[in-house]
Structures are given as C-alpha cells and as structure tokens.
Design an enzyme around this catalytic site. Structure first.
Site, PDB file in Angstrom:
ATOM      1  N   ASP A  67     -43.783  -2.971  31.389  1.00 38.90           N
ATOM      2  CA  ASP A  67     -43.648  -2.056  33.096  1.00 38.90           C
ATOM      3  C   ASP A  67     -44.947  -2.595  33.337  1.00 38.90           C
ATOM      4  O   ASP A  67     -46.096  -2.923  33.532  1.00 38.90           O
ATOM      5  CB  ASP A  67     -43.421  -1.481  32.924  1.00 38.90           C
ATOM      6  CG  ASP A  67     -43.399  -0.380  34.053  1.00 38.90           C
ATOM      7  OD1 ASP A  67     -42.381  -1.009  34.242  1.00 38.90           O
ATOM      8  OD2 ASP A  67     -43.286   1.046  34.046  1.00 38.90           O
ATOM      9  N   HIS A  76     -42.472 -10.720  37.960  1.00 35.87           N
ATOM     10  CA  HIS A  76     -42.095 -10.926  36.662  1.00 35.87           C
ATOM     11  C   HIS A  76     -41.901 -12.401  35.698  1.00 35.87           C
ATOM     12  O   HIS A  76     -42.826 -12.498  35.218  1.00 35.87           O
ATOM     13  CB  HIS A  76     -40.748 -11.007  36.894  1.00 35.87           C
ATOM     14  CG  HIS A  76     -40.084  -9.768  37.306  1.00 35.87           C
ATOM     15  ND1 HIS A  76     -39.964  -8.481  36.244  1.00 35.87           N
ATOM     16  CD2 HIS A  76     -39.616  -9.381  38.567  1.00 35.87           C
ATOM     17  CE1 HIS A  76     -39.569  -7.698  37.812  1.00 35.87           C
ATOM     18  NE2 HIS A  76     -39.452  -8.557  38.500  1.00 35.87           N
ATOM     19  N   LEU A 109     -42.319 -14.515  12.270  1.00 33.39           N
ATOM     20  CA  LEU A 109     -42.289 -12.445  13.174  1.00 33.39           C
ATOM     21  C   LEU A 109     -40.788 -12.539  13.641  1.00 33.39           C
ATOM     22  O   LEU A 109     -40.117 -13.356  14.499  1.00 33.39           O
ATOM     23  CB  LEU A 109     -43.447 -12.253  14.545  1.00 33.39           C
ATOM     24  CG  LEU A 109     -43.030 -11.716  15.397  1.00 33.39           C
ATOM     25  CD1 LEU A 109     -43.507 -10.379  15.193  1.00 33.39           C
ATOM     26  CD2 LEU A 109     -43.599 -11.780  17.480  1.00 33.39           C
TER      27      LEU A 109
HETATM   28  C1  IPE Z   1     -38.368  -0.519  31.757  1.00 30.59           C
HETATM   29  O1  IPE Z   1     -38.858  -0.202  32.559  1.00 30.59           O
HETATM   30  C2  IPE Z   1     -37.179  -1.057  31.565  1.00 30.59           C
HETATM   31  C3  IPE Z   1     -38.044  -2.970  31.006  1.00 30.59           C
HETATM   32  C4  IPE Z   1     -38.921  -2.586  31.302  1.00 30.59           C
HETATM   33  C5  IPE Z   1     -37.508  -3.703  31.203  1.00 30.59           C
HETATM   34  P1  IPE Z   1     -38.002   0.393  34.719  1.00 30.59           P
HETATM   35  O2  IPE Z   1     -39.448  -0.266  34.866  1.00 30.59           O
HETATM   36  O3  IPE Z   1     -37.002  -0.648  35.020  1.00 30.59           O
HETATM   37  O4  IPE Z   1     -38.288   1.995  33.869  1.00 30.59           O
HETATM   38  P2  IPE Z   1     -38.238   3.016  35.325  1.00 30.59           P
HETATM   39  O5  IPE Z   1     -36.658   3.209  35.504  1.00 30.59           O
HETATM   40  O6  IPE Z   1     -39.182   2.944  35.960  1.00 30.59           O
HETATM   41  O7  IPE Z   1     -37.944   4.351  34.451  1.00 30.59           O
HETATM   42  C1  IPE Z   2     -41.374  -4.214  34.142  1.00 28.32           C
HETATM   43  O1  IPE Z   2     -41.672  -3.927  35.311  1.00 28.32           O
HETATM   44  C2  IPE Z   2     -40.378  -5.879  34.836  1.00 28.32           C
HETATM   45  C3  IPE Z   2     -38.182  -5.070  34.329  1.00 28.32           C
HETATM   46  C4  IPE Z   2     -38.053  -3.936  34.479  1.00 28.32           C
HETATM   47  C5  IPE Z   2     -37.852  -6.392  33.831  1.00 28.32           C
HETATM   48  P1  IPE Z   2     -41.344  -3.867  36.807  1.00 28.32           P
HETATM   49  O2  IPE Z   2     -40.665  -4.798  37.423  1.00 28.32           O
HETATM   50  O3  IPE Z   2     -40.759  -2.446  36.567  1.00 28.32           O
HETATM   51  O4  IPE Z   2     -42.477  -3.695  37.466  1.00 28.32           O
HETATM   52  P2  IPE Z   2     -42.754  -2.571  38.179  1.00 28.32           P
HETATM   53  O5  IPE Z   2     -42.605  -0.541  37.778  1.00 28.32           O
HETATM   54  O6  IPE Z   2     -42.169  -1.911  39.414  1.00 28.32           O
HETATM   55  O7  IPE Z   2     -44.006  -1.909  39.220  1.00 28.32           O
HETATM   56 MG    MG Z   3     -41.002  -0.275  36.239  1.00 26.96          MG
END
Ligand code: IPE
Ligand code: IPE
Ligand code: MG
Length: 247
Positions: free
Chosen positions: A17, A34, A128
C-alpha cells in the site's frame, strides 16, 4: 506449526500500500506510483527468492478496488497484464511457482488466459511459491469455500459431520501452502482491508509507514528482524515454551 520465530518466516503475506501517496508526494499522477510499486514488487520477489522464503502472497488488487476511478482500474489491470507478459519467463527461469487467488471471472478472456498460462507453465517449479491476490477479498474466499463445501455435501462427497477447520482449510485459497507467519502492510494504515481473513488467525502483524515504492530489501530485513523477536505462543504461556525449548 512452529512455535519459535527466531528463524525466518516460511510464508510472508504483504499488503502493498501507498503507491498513490508516493506519487502525490512527487506531484505526479497515481499511475506513476503504481509503476514504481511494480518495480518494488519485482525486487521484493527476487529478495524473497534469495532469502529462500518458501511462500510469498501479494495483494495486487482487492475486490473493493473496483470502486476506484475507471481510468485507475484500467491502468492497474493493464499494468498487471503487461507484468505477466514481461515477467513470467524470468520468474520461470528462477523456478518460481506462480498462483493467482481471487475471483478471476471478472477479468477479460485475454487476462484470464495469461493467468492460466503462467500457472501452468510454472506449476512444477520448486522455488518460491508466489501467490498473487487479484480481485481477491477474504470474505469472498470464505463464502466461496462454503459454497464448494455445500456442493460436495449435496453430491454426497462430504458428510456434514466431517466438516471441521481442517476440511474448511482444504476448500479455501492457498490450501496447499502453510499459513502466513508474517504479514506486512506498508503505507501506514493499520487494517487488514479484507485480505486473508481466514489465514491471518495467528500471523505476526507488521505495519510500516514506508510507502510501497520505497520499500526495499533493507525494509524487508527490518520486518524479518521484527518477526524474529516475536514469541509465537499459539495460546500457551511463555513459560511453557521456555520449558519446552530447554527440554
Ligand atoms: C489494499 O489497499 C488492497 C491492495 C493493496 C491491493 P487499499 O489501499 O485498497 O486499502 P484501503 O481501502 O485503503 O483499506
Ligand atoms: C496500493 O497503493 C496499490 C493498490 C491498491 C492497487 P494505493 O493505490 O492504495 O496507494 P494509496 O493508499 O492511495 O497511497
Ligand atoms: Mg491504499
């Protein structure tokens, strides 16, 4: 189940995240985050291979992530497809076994075919065990397992009285691999976000503020150091474990 954790975890599960915030800090579009996150993923998979970690499970796209703007969802799915096309050969050479968990019927035929091919190609690899959770939700997983159990009961393949936690575990995702020993979430949030709800029952939880694109091998080592300091009691007392280890 191993009680002592002073060695390495067999199975690490990660919520990757913080990509969006990483991009925002740099004044760029979320897509750049991303893209950078993808490079981190590649490095961490390689690092886990080198460290001889048995299993690594990565949350790439949650069942809730469909709620994001259409352009971001499109970018993520496209990145996923491109990553499959560019990475599978190298992973195969490194003897990585790839598996996807989640509801894949929501994806395009092309993407589903690539996922199937990657799994088939690498299924006999002995390195792995890499599981990628896409369109995955822990609640979906539990409901899906329940439906499949009900089907088998209906068909007479399974008796109602035979259903127990172990049997249930056979029907849920990742049934072939050990439960996660260490959970890592980057990006500062302290929540599970509908990840491996069944599997995380006794997992050691590690949260870091580091944003996923900034997570690297030294951050991974910090998480491993945290893990090695935990005493895994599984309900018992600390004294029982000390006695057992001295026996
Ligand atoms: C969780 O991250 C899902 C992934 C990393 C794929 P999110 O950024 O979507 O989580 P929430 O919604 O903030 O909890
Ligand atoms: C995690 O990073 C990637 C996915 C959920 C696919 P985020 O896109 O949730 O990044 P933040 O939380 O907005 O910083
Ligand atoms: Mg996120």
């Amino acid at each position: 189940m191993s009680e002592r954790s002073d060695n390495r975890p067999r199975h690490i599960a990660i919520i990757m995240d913080g990509n969006g915030r990483w991009a925002r800090q740099r004044g760029g579009p979320r897509a750049h985050g991303h893209q950078a996150g993808f490079r981190t993923t590649r490095d961490i998979v390689e690092a886990c291979g080198k460290l001889q970690i048995e299993s690594l499970t990565l949350f790439a796209f949650s069942s809730e992530n469909w709620k994001r703007p259409e352009t971001e969802v499109g970018f993520l799915l496209d990145l996923f497809l491109r990553a499959l096309q560019s990475e599978v050969e190298k992973l195969h050479e490194n003897r990585v076994r790839i598996q996807f968990i989640g509801e894949r019927s929501a994806f395009s035929v092309k993407l589903q075919a690539q996922m199937d091919q990657a799994e088939k190609k690498t299924e006999n690899n002995d390195g792995l065990k890499l599981a990628i959770a896409v369109n995955y939700g822990g609640r979906w997983d539990i409901v899906n397992a329940t439906k499949r159990i009900a089907e088998d009961v209906q068909r007479g393949k399974l008796a109602l009285d035979d259903i127990n936690q172990q049997i249930f575990g056979d029907y849920i995702s990742l049934s072939q691999i050990s439960e996660p020993d260490l959970f890592i979430r980057t990006g500062g949030e302290k929540r599970i976000s509908n990840y491996l709800l069944w599997h995380l029952a006794y997992t050691e939880l590690y949260f870091t503020n580091v944003l996923w694109p900034d997570f690297d091998e030294s951050e991974l080592n910090e998480a491993l150091a945290f893990y090695s300091g935990r005493q895994r009691r599984f309900g018992r007392t600390g004294e029982q474990l000390v006695d057992q280890n001295n026996a």
